[in-house]
Motif scaffolding. Structure first.
Motif, short mmCIF file in Angstrom:
data_model
loop_
_atom_site.label_atom_id
_atom_site.label_comp_id
_atom_site.label_asym_id
_atom_site.label_seq_id
_atom_site.Cartn_x
_atom_site.Cartn_y
_atom_site.Cartn_z
N PHE A 408 8.55 126.40 109.14
CA PHE A 408 8.61 127.62 109.93
C PHE A 408 9.65 127.50 111.05
O PHE A 408 10.48 128.39 111.24
CB PHE A 408 7.23 127.93 110.53
CG PHE A 408 7.18 129.22 111.30
CD1 PHE A 408 6.97 130.43 110.64
CD2 PHE A 408 7.34 129.24 112.68
CE1 PHE A 408 6.92 131.63 111.34
CE2 PHE A 408 7.30 130.43 113.39
CZ PHE A 408 7.09 131.63 112.72
N GLY A 409 9.61 126.39 111.78
CA GLY A 409 10.55 126.20 112.87
C GLY A 409 11.99 126.13 112.40
O GLY A 409 12.90 126.70 113.03
N LYS A 442 5.30 127.46 122.12
CA LYS A 442 6.39 126.54 121.74
C LYS A 442 7.50 127.28 121.01
O LYS A 442 8.69 127.09 121.30
CB LYS A 442 5.83 125.43 120.84
CG LYS A 442 6.89 124.49 120.29
CD LYS A 442 6.28 123.49 119.31
CE LYS A 442 6.96 123.54 117.98
NZ LYS A 442 6.46 122.52 117.04
N PHE A 443 7.13 128.16 120.07
CA PHE A 443 8.15 128.84 119.28
C PHE A 443 8.83 129.96 120.07
O PHE A 443 10.01 130.23 119.87
CB PHE A 443 7.56 129.35 117.97
CG PHE A 443 7.31 128.26 116.97
CD1 PHE A 443 8.38 127.56 116.41
CD2 PHE A 443 6.02 127.89 116.62
CE1 PHE A 443 8.16 126.53 115.50
CE2 PHE A 443 5.81 126.87 115.71
CZ PHE A 443 6.88 126.18 115.15
N VAL A 444 8.10 130.60 120.98
CA VAL A 444 8.74 131.57 121.86
C VAL A 444 9.79 130.87 122.73
O VAL A 444 10.90 131.38 122.93
CB VAL A 444 7.69 132.31 122.73
CG1 VAL A 444 8.36 133.09 123.85
CG2 VAL A 444 6.86 133.23 121.86
N LYS A 445 9.45 129.70 123.22
CA LYS A 445 10.40 128.91 124.01
C LYS A 445 11.61 128.53 123.17
O LYS A 445 12.75 128.56 123.65
CB LYS A 445 9.71 127.66 124.55
CG LYS A 445 10.57 126.83 125.49
CD LYS A 445 9.79 125.64 126.05
CE LYS A 445 10.65 124.80 126.98
NZ LYS A 445 9.89 123.64 127.52
N GLN A 446 11.37 128.17 121.90
CA GLN A 446 12.48 127.83 121.01
C GLN A 446 13.41 129.02 120.82
O GLN A 446 14.64 128.88 120.89
CB GLN A 446 11.96 127.38 119.64
CG GLN A 446 13.07 127.11 118.62
CD GLN A 446 12.54 126.83 117.22
OE1 GLN A 446 11.35 126.61 117.02
NE2 GLN A 446 13.42 126.84 116.24
N VAL A 447 12.83 130.20 120.59
CA VAL A 447 13.66 131.40 120.39
C VAL A 447 14.47 131.70 121.64
O VAL A 447 15.67 132.00 121.57
CB VAL A 447 12.78 132.61 120.01
CG1 VAL A 447 13.62 133.87 119.95
CG2 VAL A 447 12.10 132.37 118.66
N LYS A 448 13.84 131.60 122.81
CA LYS A 448 14.55 131.88 124.06
C LYS A 448 15.68 130.88 124.29
O LYS A 448 16.75 131.24 124.81
CB LYS A 448 13.57 131.86 125.23
CG LYS A 448 14.18 132.27 126.56
CD LYS A 448 14.77 133.69 126.52
CE LYS A 448 13.72 134.76 126.54
NZ LYS A 448 14.31 136.13 126.63
N SER A 457 9.10 139.29 121.09
CA SER A 457 7.69 139.63 120.93
C SER A 457 7.00 138.41 120.31
O SER A 457 7.35 137.98 119.21
CB SER A 457 7.52 140.84 120.01
OG SER A 457 6.16 141.06 119.71
N ASN A 458 6.03 137.85 121.02
CA ASN A 458 5.40 136.63 120.50
C ASN A 458 4.58 136.93 119.26
O ASN A 458 4.50 136.10 118.36
CB ASN A 458 4.57 135.95 121.58
CG ASN A 458 3.22 136.62 121.84
OD1 ASN A 458 2.21 136.29 121.23
ND2 ASN A 458 3.20 137.59 122.76
N ALA A 459 3.98 138.12 119.21
CA ALA A 459 3.17 138.49 118.04
C ALA A 459 3.00 140.00 118.03
O ALA A 459 2.56 140.58 119.02
CB ALA A 459 1.81 137.81 118.07
N SER A 460 3.34 140.60 116.93
CA SER A 460 3.15 142.04 116.80
C SER A 460 1.75 142.30 116.28
O SER A 460 1.43 142.03 115.12
CB SER A 460 4.19 142.62 115.83
OG SER A 460 4.06 144.02 115.74
N GLY A 461 0.88 142.80 117.18
CA GLY A 461 -0.45 143.20 116.75
C GLY A 461 -1.51 142.12 116.83
O GLY A 461 -1.41 141.11 116.15
N TRP A 462 -2.49 142.31 117.71
CA TRP A 462 -3.80 141.65 117.64
C TRP A 462 -3.88 140.23 118.17
O TRP A 462 -4.95 139.81 118.59
CB TRP A 462 -4.35 141.65 116.21
CG TRP A 462 -4.43 142.98 115.56
CD1 TRP A 462 -4.31 144.21 116.16
CD2 TRP A 462 -4.62 143.25 114.19
NE1 TRP A 462 -4.42 145.22 115.24
CE2 TRP A 462 -4.61 144.65 114.01
CE3 TRP A 462 -4.80 142.43 113.08
CZ2 TRP A 462 -4.78 145.25 112.77
CZ3 TRP A 462 -4.97 143.03 111.85
CH2 TRP A 462 -4.96 144.43 111.70
#
Length: 734
Positions: A408-409, A442-448, A457-462
């Motif tokens: 995934f990463g 962790k993955f939001v930090k990677q994207v940034k 957007s960390n997660a769309s929905g729920w």
């Protein structure tokens, strides 16, 4: 006639026979573009519009093909042909077979290398190939790649003998039977999951490059400084080499800047024309790699846009999504990117353009590309036509083990790297609805770290992890909205899903579904328009910054598209739909609560679980024997409910006498119904509402309510799942 001439003639005749013999497989559904596809016309356009050189050789067309056991050696004979780049499962491949995790897919094609390319490096490009790909040229392994959505390249110069290259490709794709991102591809499609795509599914091409050449580059516009950052990567560049960046506007030179290959730099764009959905202006860019002595080593062309996406505050101090420093509401489709004839692969370039064009005509300025990455040309068309893109990372079974997390990463990084230069992309969506969600911060930090120029957007929905720039709800059919936060804007990442199967235009005749099934195209139009009335109110009342309607077209058994799966039927009235959407970009209406709902405070109603006798909706009806209870009525597990009185049976009847002090000029019901509901005022039916909502929505009333005493009567019927009924009255300013 020489032996060589005879052999060449035999190849030509055999190829002509194969071309004449080829035809698409008979799939469940075709499109108007199916018949335009042929071995000589399989996505022939140059596939990489943001990095163009003058010479290339498109390898799409017929390849020899075979399917073997996973660990088997290369087949001794290729018994079939496949039309590349259409996936093996698709009708347009001509094969339409479904290999699984126990199979390997084999391709082979022999290519004549143009004599004028002699002395140059030779690059073999794949737009995308799902999932583990190994490539040989003239029997020599030239590389291996894992990933189903990103482009990759092998330098095959040393493997090419004289003027001929026999290219052999082996692919293993387990789809959802292993640990890689796969989006909505599953071995057993059904519901919201679809037929998988395996093997080559984007254009394959050869390109000659000089011994020293520009390998890649990153472009970052800065409208505040009036420049675009250019960070090139060069292969085999000599010491002291530079990249000359020339910015052009409509063919006229704007500026020329010298960029250090090692450090990067910036090209000036003074008095920039800014890119917007209404005016999607693109600058051309010429990049020239030069030696220290000024000798030209390599040259290519590209384009970019001057635009900025950020968060900002509106007049009320609420966090909003901004484009070029100004709040802009973003409204669009959930765009799956599937085709009945090509699956992941659009049948033609014109087919891609059609979807984008219809999205714009329907009033939208955005598309959320849902758990799929498109060919580069799709983004190019969004860039030039002015369609904003929220780009999802394709979902998978991430987080189940170290292997799935690593995949995934790796593919998340590859997606961002490959699409970084695309102007129309304004948001990265890391996860959808918790699918494979893990280690979100962790993955939001990677994207940034990879891209500071876009929203995340960390997660769309729920499954919000309270990181990133966006808080996102999914509400079907909706609408609904979270509240914006000081550092995060609020969006409705999915809503709608109103279904309408169109006979003769479906993947299958029976068993189709939508979140709410509508009776006909007129009812569907009315339903969608009503949803957008609710969206319009939420922009002002809660501070909603964007909305995503499900969805562009039907997909396989899903019937909730605005277009049919074959794109032959537009299911809504174009003018009414466009008018409803275009209002979202204008002045925002304000709602004044006249009669409150249970959201605001306990409200007493008369109610009965038994079928009333007589004219129960009349203002003169005697309801003194009915029970008294506080709204809302239902079961507490029902989404969006505020239950104060439990209702678990099949039907409920409600009555309430109200007093209106000031006349209502534009009255609306504020109602949450699960499921079917009828509403009467003073004995006159004012609303018939089918299906269910998962939040409070607004329904316009075609009457003027004068000051005085009125009676509201309601009947709600529970069919399946949750149940809930509550309503109030609001006056909406126009």
């Amino acid at each position: 006639m020489t032996t060589r001439t005879i052999g060449a003639l035999a190849i030509v005749l055999a190829s002509a026979y194969c071309f004449a013999d080829w035809q698409p497989a008979k799939g469940p559904l075709s499109t108007r573009w199916t018949k335009l596809v042929s071995p000589k016309n399989a996505l022939p356009e140059y596939p990489r519009p943001q990095m163009v050189r003058k010479q290339s050789l498109n390898l799409n067309g017929l390849w020899s093909f075979a399917i073997t056991r996973k660990d088997a050696a290369e087949p001794s004979a290729y018994t079939e042909q496949i039309l590349v780049p259409y996936p093996v499962e698709s009708a347009l491949s001509g094969v339409m077979k479904r290999p699984d995790e126990n199979n390997s897919i084999w391709y082979q094609k022999t290519v004549d290398i143009p004599a004028k390319w002699k002395g140059q490096r030779l690059l073999l490009h794949f737009g995308a190939c799902d999932w583990k790909t190994t490539v040989w040229v003239n029997g020599q392994e030239v590389g291996e790649h894992t990933g189903g959505y990103d482009p990759f390249t092998f330098d095959v110069t040393d493997a090419v003998k004289e003027s001929e290259a026999k290219i052999t490709v082996s692919v293993w794709d387990p789809s959802d039977a292993s640990w890689q991102p796969h989006g909505k591809q599953v071995k057993n499609p059904g519901g919201i999951m679809y037929t998988p795509t395996s093997g080559i599914w984007q254009t394959v091409w050869l390109e000659p490059v000089p011994q020293s050449y520009i390998e890649s580059f990153r472009l970052t516009p800065n409208i505040d400084k009036g420049e675009v950052s250019v960070v090139p990567t060069a292969s085999n560049a000599p010491d002291g080499a530079v990249v000359e960046a020339t910015v052009l506007s409509k063919g006229q030179v704007v500026s020329t800047s010298v960029i250090d290959v090692a450090k990067g730099g910036a090209a000036s764009v003074p008095n920039a024309t800014l890119w917007t959905p209404d005016k999607p202006f693109l600058y051309d860019l010429k990049l020239t790699l030069k030696a220290k002595n000024g000798k030209v080593l390599d040259q290519l062309t590209s384009y970019f846009a001057m635009r900025k996406v950020s968060l900002g505050k509106d007049a009320e101090g609420r966090t909003r999504i901004c484009l070029n420093g100004k709040p802009l509401f973003m409204a669009g489709f959930l765009d799956q990117g599937f085709w009945p004839d090509g699956l992941y692969t659009p049948p033609t370039d014109a087919a891609m353009v059609y979807d984008i064009d219809m999205t714009k005509k329907l009033g939208f300025n955005m598309a959320r590309k849902h758990v799929k990455v498109e060919p580069a040309r799709w983004y190019y068309h969004c860039d030039r036509m002015g369609l904003l893109v929220w780009q999802d990372m394709p979902a998978g079974d991430s987080g189940r083990n170290a292997e799935s997390s690593a995949n995934f990463g790796k593919e998340l990084k590859a997606m961002i790297d490959s699409l970084y230069n695309v102007p129309s992309i304004v948001m990265w969506v890391v996860y959808n609805e918790g699918w494979g969600q893990h280690e979100t911060p962790k993955f939001v930090k990677q994207v940034k770290s990879l891209d500071k120029s876009r929203l995340i957007s960390n997660a769309s929905g729920w499954t919000d992890a309270e990181v990133g720039d966006i808080i996102d709800w999914h509400v079907y059919p909706g609408p609904g909205s979270p509240d914006p936060e000081p550092l995060r804007a609020a969006v409705l990442g999915e809503f709608g899903g109103l279904g309408l199967p169109i006979k003769g235009h479906m993947w299958q005749d029976k068993g189709n579904w939508g979140y709410v099934t509508m009776a006909d195209q007129s009812k569907l139009t009315d339903g969608v328009v009503d949803l957008y009335r609710g969206i319009h109110l939420l922009i002002g009342s809660t501070g909603l910054s964007g909305s995503v309607y499900t969805q562009t077209s039907d997909v396989e058994i899903e019937s909730n598209g605005i277009m049919s799966y074959d794109r032959e039927v537009l299911k809504v009235d174009l003018k009414k739909h466009r008018e409803a959407v275009m209002k979202l970009y204008g002045p925002v209406p304000k709602a004044s609560a006249v009669i409150p709902t249970a959201q605001a405070a306990p409200v007493t109603w008369r109610y009965s679980f038994e079928q009333p006798v007589g004219n129960w909706m009349s203002s003169k009806y005697d309801d003194s024997s009915w029970k008294l209870g506080s709204a809302g009525f239902g079961t507490k597990m029902t989404p969006g409910s505020v239950v104060r009185t439990e209702w678990t049976g099949k039907d409920i009847w409600l009555r309430r006498v109200i007093t209106i002090v000031k006349g209502m000029k534009n009255p609306h019901l504020m109602i949450h119904h699960d499921e079917d509901a009828e509403v009467y005022i003073d004995g006159v039916k004012v609303a018939t509402l089918a299906g269910f909502t998962t939040s409070y929505t607004m329904v316009p009333l075609k009457l003027a309510l004068k000051p005085g005493v009125h009676t509201i009567a309601v009947h709600c019927r529970q069919n399946t799942g949750g149940q809930y009924i509550d309503l109030g009255l609001v006056d909406l300013s126009k």
